[in-house]
Design an enzyme around this catalytic site. Sequence first.
Site, PDB file in Angstrom:
ATOM      1  CB  SER A  45      38.713  41.713  -0.316  1.00  0.00           C
ATOM      2  OG  SER A  45      38.119  41.542  -1.581  1.00  0.00           O
ATOM      3  CG  ASP A 132      43.387  35.982  -3.304  1.00  0.00           C
ATOM      4  OD1 ASP A 132      42.349  35.844  -3.970  1.00  0.00           O
ATOM      5  OD2 ASP A 132      43.537  36.866  -2.449  1.00  0.00           O
ATOM      6  CG  HIS A 167      40.006  36.806  -1.425  1.00  0.00           C
ATOM      7  ND1 HIS A 167      40.862  37.759  -1.922  1.00  0.00           N
ATOM      8  CD2 HIS A 167      38.867  37.473  -1.067  1.00  0.00           C
ATOM      9  CE1 HIS A 167      40.277  38.935  -1.890  1.00  0.00           C
ATOM     10  NE2 HIS A 167      39.068  38.800  -1.356  1.00  0.00           N
TER      11      HIS A 167
END
Length: 340
Positions: A45, A132, A167
């Site tokens: 991320s 995600d 994610h």
Amino acid sequence: MNTLRSLAAAAALLLGGLLCAGVQAADKLPSFKVDATQTSVSGLSSGAFMAVQLQVAYSASIKGAGVVAGGPYYCAAGNMMYASICMGQVTFLPPNPALMVSAAKRFAAARQIDALSNLRKRRIYVFSGTQDSVVRQPAVDATVAFFQQAGVPAANLAYVNKVPAGHAVITPSYGNDCPANASPYISHCEVDGQGYDQSGALLVHIYGPLQPKATSLSGRLVTFDQRAFAAPITGMADEAFLYVPKSCDAGETCKVHVAIHGCMQSAQSLGKDFVADTGYNEWAENNRLLVLYPQVDKSQLPFNPQGCWDWFGYTGGNYATQSGLQMMAIKSMITALSKK
């Protein structure tokens, strides 16, 4: 009266001593025998955006990168308003990698980053889970296209984008179920009937064949003073971590990998989950690999309420270049590791 003052002073000294005894300063970052040509980075991320920035800005010295749910270099162009586009959240408006390549070329021409021609020799692993919902696949597709257009050969670029993951950093068995998009942003998934070992997959892609990962750890986890490299204005934490295999402590020549957590994943938010449970240390143990875990905390000044790495300019407009505050701090840590 003098006696009372003397007693009060003595009590204050004793109390101060007791308080100081309960607070131990973090260690200085130790140094080792390091092969500086074998340095790599990875992240999730915001940590993936940072890994991309480090790989592009220091392409002359960073061997490869693992990008898990991260967008292309300089995507936000210093403007938080573009963040949703860079995360693939705006339908029919994905990031334009050609614009990012143009920006990188300008930075390289101004000698604010290394020459993009170095990327022809670098190895890049990119991952995007099909479930995600935080950094969606159009953004990660643009990351792949950025590296292609910047000169990374097809043989050096791996894109894993069929796993039904949310994610997260992916492990064989630890964390949430595979599709989760939730803290601690570490999940377990299966690929072809086996647990997917993401840390191993990206390290093997970058370095080539490695010794099998360890089933137990005999090295040490060092908590070190990050303030020696990063002032509070960077948003980085007081302390960070380093995993040291016994082989590195014994004086063998070691590689360096920088593993960069995502938003709400620092020790401030999760304790040592990212440091201890993402699998990097087990791979490091048998492969003479130091693993550096820099840390950024939630803060109001700079304004960073989720503890994200700077990929949109909260530390200044030069955040994605070699003069970016967080970039310089991490690079200085890498350099300090090899000063032996």
